[in-house]
Design a protein around this motif. Structure first.
Motif, PDB file in Angstrom:
ATOM      1  N   ARG A  53       0.826  -1.474   0.319  1.00  0.00           N
ATOM      2  CA  ARG A  53       0.096   0.056  -0.090  1.00  0.00           C
ATOM      3  C   ARG A  53       0.702   1.111   0.078  1.00  0.00           C
ATOM      4  NH1 ARG A  53      -4.290  -0.972   4.871  1.00  0.00           N
ATOM      5  NH2 ARG A  53      -2.127  -1.149   6.187  1.00  0.00           N
ATOM      6  N   SER A  54       2.063   1.056   0.543  1.00  0.00           N
ATOM      7  CA  SER A  54       2.803   2.357   0.706  1.00  0.00           C
ATOM      8  C   SER A  54       3.784   2.539  -0.270  1.00  0.00           C
ATOM      9  CB  SER A  54       3.372   2.576   2.225  1.00  0.00           C
ATOM     10  OG  SER A  54       4.280   1.323   2.068  1.00  0.00           O
ATOM     11  N   GLY A  55       3.919   1.338  -1.084  1.00  0.00           N
ATOM     12  CA  GLY A  55       5.074   1.317  -2.027  1.00  0.00           C
ATOM     13  C   GLY A  55       6.414   0.997  -1.267  1.00  0.00           C
ATOM     14  N   ASP A  56       6.551   0.764  -0.262  1.00  0.00           N
ATOM     15  CA  ASP A  56       7.899   0.570   0.426  1.00  0.00           C
ATOM     16  C   ASP A  56       8.426  -0.758  -0.112  1.00  0.00           C
ATOM     17  OD1 ASP A  56       7.346   2.271   3.573  1.00  0.00           O
ATOM     18  OD2 ASP A  56       7.891   2.922   1.497  1.00  0.00           O
ATOM     19  N   SER A  57       7.380  -1.678  -0.546  1.00  0.00           N
ATOM     20  CA  SER A  57       7.997  -3.014  -0.698  1.00  0.00           C
ATOM     21  C   SER A  57       7.563  -3.522  -2.127  1.00  0.00           C
ATOM     22  CB  SER A  57       7.347  -4.162   0.394  1.00  0.00           C
ATOM     23  OG  SER A  57       7.955  -3.831   1.597  1.00  0.00           O
ATOM     24  N   THR A  58       8.464  -4.035  -2.851  1.00  0.00           N
ATOM     25  CA  THR A  58       7.851  -4.388  -4.233  1.00  0.00           C
ATOM     26  C   THR A  58       8.404  -5.801  -4.426  1.00  0.00           C
ATOM     27  OG1 THR A  58      10.130  -3.644  -5.219  1.00  0.00           O
ATOM     28  CG2 THR A  58       8.049  -2.097  -5.201  1.00  0.00           C
ATOM     29  N   TYR A  59       7.773  -6.715  -5.284  1.00  0.00           N
ATOM     30  CA  TYR A  59       8.010  -8.078  -5.660  1.00  0.00           C
ATOM     31  C   TYR A  59       7.932  -8.267  -7.338  1.00  0.00           C
ATOM     32  CZ  TYR A  59       6.739  -8.008  -0.802  1.00  0.00           C
ATOM     33  OH  TYR A  59       6.629  -7.990   0.739  1.00  0.00           O
ATOM     34  N   ILE A  70       8.084  -1.613 -10.678  1.00  0.00           N
ATOM     35  CA  ILE A  70       6.535  -1.138 -10.265  1.00  0.00           C
ATOM     36  C   ILE A  70       6.522  -0.047  -9.222  1.00  0.00           C
ATOM     37  CG2 ILE A  70       6.529  -2.801  -8.536  1.00  0.00           C
ATOM     38  CD1 ILE A  70       3.665  -3.061  -8.941  1.00  0.00           C
ATOM     39  N   SER A  71       5.693   0.955  -9.432  1.00  0.00           N
ATOM     40  CA  SER A  71       5.615   2.226  -8.315  1.00  0.00           C
ATOM     41  C   SER A  71       4.152   2.507  -8.253  1.00  0.00           C
ATOM     42  CB  SER A  71       6.422   3.115  -8.791  1.00  0.00           C
ATOM     43  OG  SER A  71       6.042   3.882 -10.226  1.00  0.00           O
ATOM     44  N   ARG A  72       4.192   3.347  -7.353  1.00  0.00           N
ATOM     45  CA  ARG A  72       2.519   4.198  -7.189  1.00  0.00           C
ATOM     46  C   ARG A  72       2.688   5.602  -6.661  1.00  0.00           C
ATOM     47  NH1 ARG A  72      -0.374   0.063  -3.592  1.00  0.00           N
ATOM     48  NH2 ARG A  72      -2.032   1.700  -3.286  1.00  0.00           N
ATOM     49  N   ASP A  73       1.813   6.121  -7.134  1.00  0.00           N
ATOM     50  CA  ASP A  73       1.716   7.643  -6.627  1.00  0.00           C
ATOM     51  C   ASP A  73       0.187   7.637  -5.997  1.00  0.00           C
ATOM     52  OD1 ASP A  73       1.169  10.359  -6.119  1.00  0.00           O
ATOM     53  OD2 ASP A  73       2.259  10.817  -7.995  1.00  0.00           O
ATOM     54  N   ASN A  74       0.219   7.663  -4.700  1.00  0.00           N
ATOM     55  CA  ASN A  74      -1.093   7.411  -3.843  1.00  0.00           C
ATOM     56  C   ASN A  74      -1.778   8.917  -3.888  1.00  0.00           C
ATOM     57  OD1 ASN A  74      -0.687   4.896  -3.077  1.00  0.00           O
ATOM     58  ND2 ASN A  74      -0.021   5.350  -0.932  1.00  0.00           N
ATOM     59  N   ALA A  75      -1.173   9.859  -4.275  1.00  0.00           N
ATOM     60  CA  ALA A  75      -1.920  11.238  -4.363  1.00  0.00           C
ATOM     61  C   ALA A  75      -2.502  11.471  -5.534  1.00  0.00           C
ATOM     62  CB  ALA A  75      -0.703  12.226  -4.229  1.00  0.00           C
ATOM     63  N   LYS A  76      -2.004  10.401  -6.787  1.00  0.00           N
ATOM     64  CA  LYS A  76      -2.633  10.427  -7.982  1.00  0.00           C
ATOM     65  C   LYS A  76      -3.523   9.297  -8.342  1.00  0.00           C
ATOM     66  CE  LYS A  76       1.134  13.462 -10.259  1.00  0.00           C
ATOM     67  NZ  LYS A  76       1.799  13.414 -11.315  1.00  0.00           N
ATOM     68  N   ASN A  77      -3.639   8.480  -7.158  1.00  0.00           N
ATOM     69  CA  ASN A  77      -4.329   7.254  -7.238  1.00  0.00           C
ATOM     70  C   ASN A  77      -3.983   6.337  -8.504  1.00  0.00           C
ATOM     71  OD1 ASN A  77      -5.972   7.982  -5.120  1.00  0.00           O
ATOM     72  ND2 ASN A  77      -7.828   8.401  -6.374  1.00  0.00           N
ATOM     73  N   THR A  78      -2.615   6.453  -8.741  1.00  0.00           N
ATOM     74  CA  THR A  78      -1.927   5.629 -10.060  1.00  0.00           C
ATOM     75  C   THR A  78      -0.934   4.851  -9.613  1.00  0.00           C
ATOM     76  OG1 THR A  78      -2.744   7.422 -11.381  1.00  0.00           O
ATOM     77  CG2 THR A  78      -1.079   6.230 -12.512  1.00  0.00           C
ATOM     78  N   ALA A  79      -1.104   3.552 -10.407  1.00  0.00           N
ATOM     79  CA  ALA A  79       0.074   2.878  -9.980  1.00  0.00           C
ATOM     80  C   ALA A  79       0.730   2.602 -11.587  1.00  0.00           C
ATOM     81  CB  ALA A  79      -0.359   1.232  -9.812  1.00  0.00           C
ATOM     82  N   TYR A  80       2.111   2.352 -11.509  1.00  0.00           N
ATOM     83  CA  TYR A  80       2.832   2.195 -12.970  1.00  0.00           C
ATOM     84  C   TYR A  80       3.788   1.201 -12.962  1.00  0.00           C
ATOM     85  CZ  TYR A  80       2.114   7.353 -12.414  1.00  0.00           C
ATOM     86  OH  TYR A  80       1.436   8.745 -12.051  1.00  0.00           O
ATOM     87  N   LEU A  81       3.842   0.822 -14.413  1.00  0.00           N
ATOM     88  CA  LEU A  81       4.979  -0.429 -14.419  1.00  0.00           C
ATOM     89  C   LEU A  81       5.747   0.043 -15.560  1.00  0.00           C
ATOM     90  CD1 LEU A  81       5.711  -3.310 -13.835  1.00  0.00           C
ATOM     91  CD2 LEU A  81       4.388  -3.878 -15.626  1.00  0.00           C
ATOM     92  N   GLN A  82       7.052   0.490 -15.182  1.00  0.00           N
ATOM     93  CA  GLN A  82       8.130   0.734 -16.122  1.00  0.00           C
ATOM     94  C   GLN A  82       8.745  -0.414 -16.587  1.00  0.00           C
ATOM     95  OE1 GLN A  82       9.178   4.109 -17.397  1.00  0.00           O
ATOM     96  NE2 GLN A  82      10.437   2.954 -18.702  1.00  0.00           N
ATOM     97  N   MET A  83       8.598  -0.588 -17.905  1.00  0.00           N
ATOM     98  CA  MET A  83       9.232  -1.755 -18.582  1.00  0.00           C
ATOM     99  C   MET A  83      10.458  -1.293 -19.443  1.00  0.00           C
ATOM    100  SD  MET A  83       5.901  -3.874 -19.323  1.00  0.00           S
ATOM    101  CE  MET A  83       5.118  -2.903 -20.828  1.00  0.00           C
ATOM    102  N   ASN A  84      11.586  -1.772 -19.195  1.00  0.00           N
ATOM    103  CA  ASN A  84      12.677  -1.352 -20.186  1.00  0.00           C
ATOM    104  C   ASN A  84      13.329  -2.816 -20.612  1.00  0.00           C
ATOM    105  OD1 ASN A  84      12.744   1.148 -19.172  1.00  0.00           O
ATOM    106  ND2 ASN A  84      13.912   0.812 -17.521  1.00  0.00           N
ATOM    107  N   THR A  85      14.097  -2.832 -21.337  1.00  0.00           N
ATOM    108  CA  THR A  85      14.831  -3.673 -22.006  1.00  0.00           C
ATOM    109  C   THR A  85      13.781  -4.923 -22.595  1.00  0.00           C
ATOM    110  OG1 THR A  85      16.755  -3.343 -20.634  1.00  0.00           O
ATOM    111  CG2 THR A  85      16.957  -5.216 -22.106  1.00  0.00           C
ATOM    112  N   LEU A  86      12.785  -4.359 -23.232  1.00  0.00           N
ATOM    113  CA  LEU A  86      11.620  -5.434 -23.653  1.00  0.00           C
ATOM    114  C   LEU A  86      12.208  -6.397 -24.345  1.00  0.00           C
ATOM    115  CD1 LEU A  86       8.812  -2.651 -23.645  1.00  0.00           C
ATOM    116  CD2 LEU A  86       8.652  -5.057 -22.394  1.00  0.00           C
TER     117      LEU A  86
END
Length: 124
Positions: A53-59, A70-86
């Protein structure tokens, strides 16, 4: 009720990058652990990444660790998945998922809500 809207998919060459977004409605986004799953044609839906929920732990799934973030911005109600070297094997429909509570969502049956999915296609 939580509605999740996935976006950001597309066609990219191998080695390229994409960033997926998952936007939610409502005021309780920070109460949910968030995850990303993917499903390729003829295959089962598989875990990709999740965060608490806080974004402190990722798996991460072993296949994407070191390439995806993976990351999240709780102020924007949004989660992200940055994908590199696809890679071509990353081609799939990607779904965000939400689970109420402190435990990260790492299995499809644990998710309570799903986005509609966004197609990611990686060409070789």
């Amino acid at each position: 009720q939580v509605q999740l809207v996935d976006s950001g998919g597309g066609l990219v060459q191998a080695g390229g990058s994409l960033r997926l977004s998952c936007t939610t409605s409502g005021r309780t986004f920070s109460s949910y652990s968030m995850g990303w799953f993917r499903q390729a044609p003829g295959k089962e839906r598989e875990f990709v990444a999740s965060t608490t929920r806080s974004g402190d732990s990722t798996y991460y799934a072993p296949s994407v660790k070191g390439r995806f973030t993976i990351s999240r911005d709780n102020a924007k109600n949004t989660a992200y998945l940055q994908m590199n070297t696809l890679k071509p094997e990353d081609t799939a429909v990607y779904y965000c998922a939400a689970r109420l509570g402190v435990v990260a969502v790492t299995k499809a049956y644990e998710a309570q809500y799903w986005g509609q999915g966004t197609q990611v296609t990686v060409s070789s």
